[in-house]
Design an enzyme around this catalytic site. Structure first.
Site, PDB file in Angstrom:
ATOM      1  N   HIS A  70     -54.578  52.130  72.425  1.00  0.00           N
ATOM      2  CA  HIS A  70     -53.783  52.667  73.524  1.00  0.00           C
ATOM      3  C   HIS A  70     -52.574  53.468  73.062  1.00  0.00           C
ATOM      4  O   HIS A  70     -51.974  53.175  72.041  1.00  0.00           O
ATOM      5  CB  HIS A  70     -53.296  51.522  74.415  1.00  0.00           C
ATOM      6  CG  HIS A  70     -54.410  50.696  74.973  1.00  0.00           C
ATOM      7  ND1 HIS A  70     -54.279  49.358  75.202  1.00  0.00           N
ATOM      8  CD2 HIS A  70     -55.670  51.018  75.335  1.00  0.00           C
ATOM      9  CE1 HIS A  70     -55.409  48.877  75.695  1.00  0.00           C
ATOM     10  NE2 HIS A  70     -56.275  49.865  75.784  1.00  0.00           N
TER      11      HIS A  70
ATOM     12  N   ASP B 282     -61.520  51.080  77.298  1.00  0.00           N
ATOM     13  CA  ASP B 282     -61.414  51.069  75.841  1.00  0.00           C
ATOM     14  C   ASP B 282     -62.734  51.505  75.202  1.00  0.00           C
ATOM     15  O   ASP B 282     -62.739  52.246  74.219  1.00  0.00           O
ATOM     16  CB  ASP B 282     -60.996  49.692  75.340  1.00  0.00           C
ATOM     17  CG  ASP B 282     -59.588  49.316  75.790  1.00  0.00           C
ATOM     18  OD1 ASP B 282     -58.872  50.187  76.321  1.00  0.00           O
ATOM     19  OD2 ASP B 282     -59.210  48.149  75.617  1.00  0.00           O
TER      20      ASP B 282
ATOM     21  N   TYR C  60     -45.022  41.917  73.043  1.00  0.00           N
ATOM     22  CA  TYR C  60     -44.516  43.146  72.467  1.00  0.00           C
ATOM     23  C   TYR C  60     -43.488  43.801  73.357  1.00  0.00           C
ATOM     24  O   TYR C  60     -43.573  43.774  74.567  1.00  0.00           O
ATOM     25  CB  TYR C  60     -45.633  44.108  72.061  1.00  0.00           C
ATOM     26  CG  TYR C  60     -46.608  44.514  73.138  1.00  0.00           C
ATOM     27  CD1 TYR C  60     -46.504  45.749  73.763  1.00  0.00           C
ATOM     28  CD2 TYR C  60     -47.647  43.681  73.502  1.00  0.00           C
ATOM     29  CE1 TYR C  60     -47.418  46.137  74.724  1.00  0.00           C
ATOM     30  CE2 TYR C  60     -48.563  44.060  74.460  1.00  0.00           C
ATOM     31  CZ  TYR C  60     -48.449  45.282  75.074  1.00  0.00           C
ATOM     32  OH  TYR C  60     -49.344  45.666  76.028  1.00  0.00           O
TER      33      TYR C  60
ATOM     34  N   LYS D  78     -43.444  50.308  69.922  1.00  0.00           N
ATOM     35  CA  LYS D  78     -43.778  48.911  70.231  1.00  0.00           C
ATOM     36  C   LYS D  78     -43.421  48.014  69.052  1.00  0.00           C
ATOM     37  O   LYS D  78     -43.691  48.359  67.903  1.00  0.00           O
ATOM     38  CB  LYS D  78     -45.279  48.759  70.507  1.00  0.00           C
ATOM     39  CG  LYS D  78     -45.773  49.538  71.703  1.00  0.00           C
ATOM     40  CD  LYS D  78     -47.280  49.394  71.849  1.00  0.00           C
ATOM     41  CE  LYS D  78     -47.807  50.233  72.999  1.00  0.00           C
ATOM     42  NZ  LYS D  78     -49.274  50.151  73.107  1.00  0.00           N
TER      43      LYS D  78
END
Length: 184
Positions: A64, A171, A134, A73
């Site tokens: 992603h 995905d 995260y 992140k």
């Protein structure tokens, strides 16, 4: 210092190792401290959102990224274990199209810094579900979210899996590097 930062084969991607205080009662460590993060990494990141995901054994999430509102992140695992992968999508970068990966687990307590301009994903290792936490430097904007194909041969991520892992339809339908929306 509560943790140390080490550059990976892609120098902008960092591994952070916490300083853990353990005794017969358990353990304690600072998982994030803005002042010490800046001192260890040289980055002055402002985090605006915290995310928590739980994924079953063999689940792959990724790869992603957001084309607008690119997110940095800071990723860690608080339950189980994952193989975490990061791909450089910055066309002007000397490491464009390259990837790095690392095992993050509740046991090793390591964190990985994923800079803006990178695709990110992970696959759960072992027979236990994994929980990831995260922090992100920008908000999630579904209209800007993109997905790089997890098994694009041009990237060649060496996922430690047999066969095709369980994943979301979006995905599985990710784009290859040559068709992906990229960063300058």
């Amino acid at each position: 210092m509560p943790y140390t930062a080490t550059r990976t084969a892609i120098p902008d991607v960092l591994m952070l190792e916490p300083r853990v205080f353990e005794d017969d009662r358990g353990f304690f460590f600072e998982s994030f401290n803005a002042r010490d993060f800046r001192a260890a990494t040289g980055l002055d990141a402002t985090f605006v959102q915290d995310n928590h995901s739980r994924s079953g054994p063999g689940v792959l999430r990724g790869m992603h990224y957001q084309v607008d509102h690119a997110q940095g992140k800071l990723v860690r695992v608080v339950r189980g274990s994952v193989f975490d992968a990061v791909v450089d999508l910055r066309r002007s970068s000397p490491t464009f199209g390259r990837w790095v990966g690392a095992v993050l687990s509740a046991e090793n307590r390591r964190q990985i810094w994923v800079p803006p301009g990178f695709a990110h994903g992970f696959v759960v290792l072992g027979d236990e579900a994994a929980e990831c936490l995260y922090k992100t430097t920008d908000y999630w904007y579904p209209e800007h979210e993109r997905c790089l194909l997890w098994n694009d041969p041009a990237v060649g991520i060496a996922w430690p899996v047999d066969g095709v892992p369980a994943m979301a339809a979006k995905d599985a339908a990710g784009r290859t590097l040559d068709a992906a929306d990229l960063f300058d």
